[in-house]
Write a protein that holds these residues in place. Structure first.
Motif, mmCIF file in Angstrom:
data_model
loop_
_atom_site.group_PDB
_atom_site.id
_atom_site.type_symbol
_atom_site.label_atom_id
_atom_site.label_comp_id
_atom_site.label_asym_id
_atom_site.label_seq_id
_atom_site.Cartn_x
_atom_site.Cartn_y
_atom_site.Cartn_z
ATOM 1 N N ASN A 1 8.664 -6.304 -11.130
ATOM 2 C CA ASN A 1 8.550 -5.744 -9.782
ATOM 3 C C ASN A 1 8.954 -6.718 -8.681
ATOM 4 O OD1 ASN A 1 7.669 -3.261 -10.706
ATOM 5 N ND2 ASN A 1 5.510 -3.783 -10.549
ATOM 6 N N HIS A 2 9.417 -7.914 -9.059
ATOM 7 C CA HIS A 2 9.883 -8.882 -8.058
ATOM 8 C C HIS A 2 11.409 -8.771 -7.961
ATOM 9 C CE1 HIS A 2 9.801 -13.319 -6.446
ATOM 10 N NE2 HIS A 2 10.357 -12.465 -5.603
ATOM 11 N N ASN B 1 -3.465 -9.187 -0.041
ATOM 12 C CA ASN B 1 -2.257 -8.545 -0.566
ATOM 13 C C ASN B 1 -1.226 -8.255 0.509
ATOM 14 O OD1 ASN B 1 -3.724 -6.512 0.628
ATOM 15 N ND2 ASN B 1 -3.749 -5.159 -1.147
ATOM 16 N N THR B 2 -1.606 -8.167 1.778
ATOM 17 C CA THR B 2 -0.634 -7.935 2.852
ATOM 18 C C THR B 2 0.363 -9.086 2.915
ATOM 19 O OG1 THR B 2 -2.256 -6.694 4.133
ATOM 20 C CG2 THR B 2 -0.334 -7.539 5.316
ATOM 21 N N ARG C 1 0.854 -11.368 0.555
ATOM 22 C CA ARG C 1 1.518 -11.552 -0.747
ATOM 23 C C ARG C 1 2.667 -10.566 -0.931
ATOM 24 N NH1 ARG C 1 -2.652 -12.545 -3.151
ATOM 25 N NH2 ARG C 1 -3.301 -10.442 -3.720
ATOM 26 N N ARG C 2 2.472 -9.326 -0.528
ATOM 27 C CA ARG C 2 3.533 -8.338 -0.684
ATOM 28 C C ARG C 2 4.754 -8.697 0.150
ATOM 29 N NH1 ARG C 2 -0.529 -3.104 -0.491
ATOM 30 N NH2 ARG C 2 -1.010 -3.056 -2.727
ATOM 31 N N GLU D 1 8.440 -9.667 -1.351
ATOM 32 C CA GLU D 1 9.583 -8.884 -0.919
ATOM 33 C C GLU D 1 10.744 -9.758 -0.460
ATOM 34 O OE1 GLU D 1 10.715 -5.386 2.347
ATOM 35 O OE2 GLU D 1 8.623 -5.991 2.056
ATOM 36 N N TYR E 1 -11.049 -10.038 -2.639
ATOM 37 C CA TYR E 1 -10.472 -8.752 -3.062
ATOM 38 C C TYR E 1 -11.565 -7.762 -3.429
ATOM 39 C CZ TYR E 1 -7.700 -5.435 -5.819
ATOM 40 O OH TYR E 1 -7.118 -4.296 -6.309
ATOM 41 N N ALA F 1 -3.941 -6.121 -10.277
ATOM 42 C CA ALA F 1 -3.446 -5.914 -8.913
ATOM 43 C C ALA F 1 -2.317 -6.889 -8.596
ATOM 44 C CB ALA F 1 -4.587 -6.074 -7.914
ATOM 45 N N HIS F 2 -2.481 -8.146 -8.957
ATOM 46 C CA HIS F 2 -1.439 -9.153 -8.705
ATOM 47 C C HIS F 2 -0.183 -8.842 -9.516
ATOM 48 C CE1 HIS F 2 -3.981 -12.633 -6.850
ATOM 49 N NE2 HIS F 2 -4.435 -11.451 -6.471
ATOM 50 N N GLU G 1 0.865 -5.909 -10.585
ATOM 51 C CA GLU G 1 1.523 -4.730 -10.009
ATOM 52 C C GLU G 1 2.296 -5.083 -8.753
ATOM 53 O OE1 GLU G 1 -1.691 -2.031 -9.440
ATOM 54 O OE2 GLU G 1 -1.665 -1.285 -11.519
ATOM 55 N N GLU G 2 1.795 -6.046 -7.971
ATOM 56 C CA GLU G 2 2.460 -6.431 -6.730
ATOM 57 C C GLU G 2 3.768 -7.180 -6.979
ATOM 58 O OE1 GLU G 2 -0.521 -8.628 -4.656
ATOM 59 O OE2 GLU G 2 -1.792 -6.864 -4.358
#
Length: 437
Positions: free
Chosen positions: A50-51, A108-109, A111-112, A116, A133, A152-153, A155-156
């Motif tokens: 997903n990266h 997560n804000t 980190r996402r 990206e 978290y 969660a990590h 998936e991100e």
């Protein structure tokens, strides 16, 4: 459509992935050789499915020594813009990895956004993030809660995660028997130790290791086996706690490889110079030549404010002796959260250590830039020197701060510059100092 879940599974099946081809080109080697090394576990290519913005890198035997930059949001520093400026600086100066160690609020804000935009691989320590978290106190967290954070990590899009699975009951017993000056200095390790002692339970990352591997395999996340019992001062290095945990990490390495999960193993933070080489060889032996990731090591404890230098000395020795991945240390280590200038100083110091080790190890083309610099200096071509320099802005600033009268020299030697003198003689010219020409 991929017919494999992880880089390691592909390598074992004889499949050369797009990521292996990119790594091979960067490392001046063949995709087949990269594939063979990944299959054996001697090289890892941390690359979450997903990266999407990542530029894949290989970490391990025969590869260039890579460096990591730590940053993130904390309770004492909540400025997201400043942390993103640190990200930009890390990318500018060639850091191959960035670890988001945020431990405040909904991380997560940040980190996402990081995942990206970053071509560098992204790492995290899920244990750091668990309390914020989950919004639970440590004693209230259940084993399954820790696994939720790992998922969660993953998936991100996180490429590698530090999981402190080696600090199990056996390792804790060895630690408790062998008294230390600094006890446990790993943040994640200390939290797990506290959780284990307060609850009476086994380390959840060790007890439910197979479930952790399920998650990592699904997203092709590399596990970075954390060294919770790493020494926090030179007097604690190579003690029973450190070695007992390392033995556990070796067993966990094999278990991960059986599941086709790529592995890195983390190593000591403080260690006298004469112990470093032996520790690198010991780790490689016990952990089956898995890539080794070290913090420092710092070779003395009495230079706060200069720990990027004590770390670079240890890092150069470590990498020349077999370590594959260096975590940077800034001048602010042990003192405060690093600012932008601290981050830059830490990156450059780590780059120096990694590059010096690559030259010593004979990594292909490691000397190329050094040879370019030598040619530029031979010609006293300042613009070319600035172009080759890792930090051209600083080099130019120093040169221009006290400009020489003769642009073919510098202000240190002036017309007595050894390079200028020798060049003039070899060109059949006369060397004169007292007569202006």
């Amino acid at each position: 459509m991929r017919n494999y879940k992880t880089q390691m599974e592909a390598a074992k099946k004889g499949i050369i992935t797009p990521e292996m081809k990119i790594v091979a080109e960067k490392e001046y080697t063949s995709p087949e050789k990269v594939m063979e090394s990944v299959a054996k576990g001697e090289v890892a290519i941390p690359c979450n499915i997903n990266h999407k913005s990542i530029s894949p890198e290989g970490i391990g035997a025969g590869m260039r020594t890579k460096i990591n930059v730590n940053l993130g949001i904390s309770g004492d520093c909540k400025n997201y813009d400043v942390e993103m400026q640190k990200v930009d600086m890390a990318i500018k100066f060639g850091a191959e990895a960035i670890m988001d160690l945020s431990n405040y609020g909904k991380t997560n804000t940040f980190r996402r956004e990081l995942i990206e935009k970053s071509p560098a691989m992204i790492g995290t320590v899920p244990m750091y993030d668990a309390i914020g978290y989950l919004e639970k106190d440590l004693l209230e967290i259940k084993a399954e809660d820790f696994l939720k954070v790992v998922r969660a990590h993953a998936e991100e899009g996180v490429d590698f995660m530090t999981i402190h699975a080696g600090i199990n009951r056996r390792a804790v017993e060895a630690f408790m028997r062998d008294k230390r000056k600094m006890n446990i200095v790993s943040r994640g390790g200390s939290l797990l130790f506290a959780w284990m002692m307060m609850t009476g339970n086994e380390n959840p990352f060790y007890e439910y290791y197979d479930k952790v591997l399920d998650i990592l395999e699904e997203y092709d996340v590399t596990i970075s086996l954390g060294d919770a019992l790493r020494p926090g001062c030179i007097d604690d290095a190579t003690d029973a706690g450190q070695i007992s945990e390392l033995i556990e990490l070796g067993a966990l390495t094999e278990r991960a490889w059986e599941r086709n999960v790529q592995v890195m193993v983390e190593g000591p933070g403080h260690m006298a110079m004469n112990e470093i080489e032996a520790n690198m060889k010991l780790q490689k032996r016990i952990c089956y030549n898995a890539p080794f990731y070290v913090l420092g090591p710092l070779v003395t404890d009495i230079f706060p404010g200069y720990d990027h230098i004590t770390s670079a000395i240890g890092g150069a020795i470590a990498a020349a002796s077999g370590a594959d991945f260096l975590c940077y240390v800034t001048p602010a280590e042990h003192l405060r959260l690093p600012d932008l200038n601290d981050v830059k100083e830490g990156i450059i110091a780590s780059r120096i250590a990694a590059h010096a080790a690559d030259i010593a190890k004979g990594v292909p083309h490691a000397r190329d830039k050094d040879n370019e610099m030598a040619e530029a200096r031979h010609k006293v071509d300042w613009e070319e020197m600035f172009k080759v320099a890792v930090d051209p802005e600083k080099a130019r600033e120093y040169f221009e701060s006290t400009p020489p009268a003769d642009r073919h020299t510098c202000s240190m030697c002036g017309k007595m510059c050894a390079v200028r003198t020798t060049n003039l003689i070899l060109e059949g010219k006369t060397v004169e100092f007292c007569t202006e020409k």
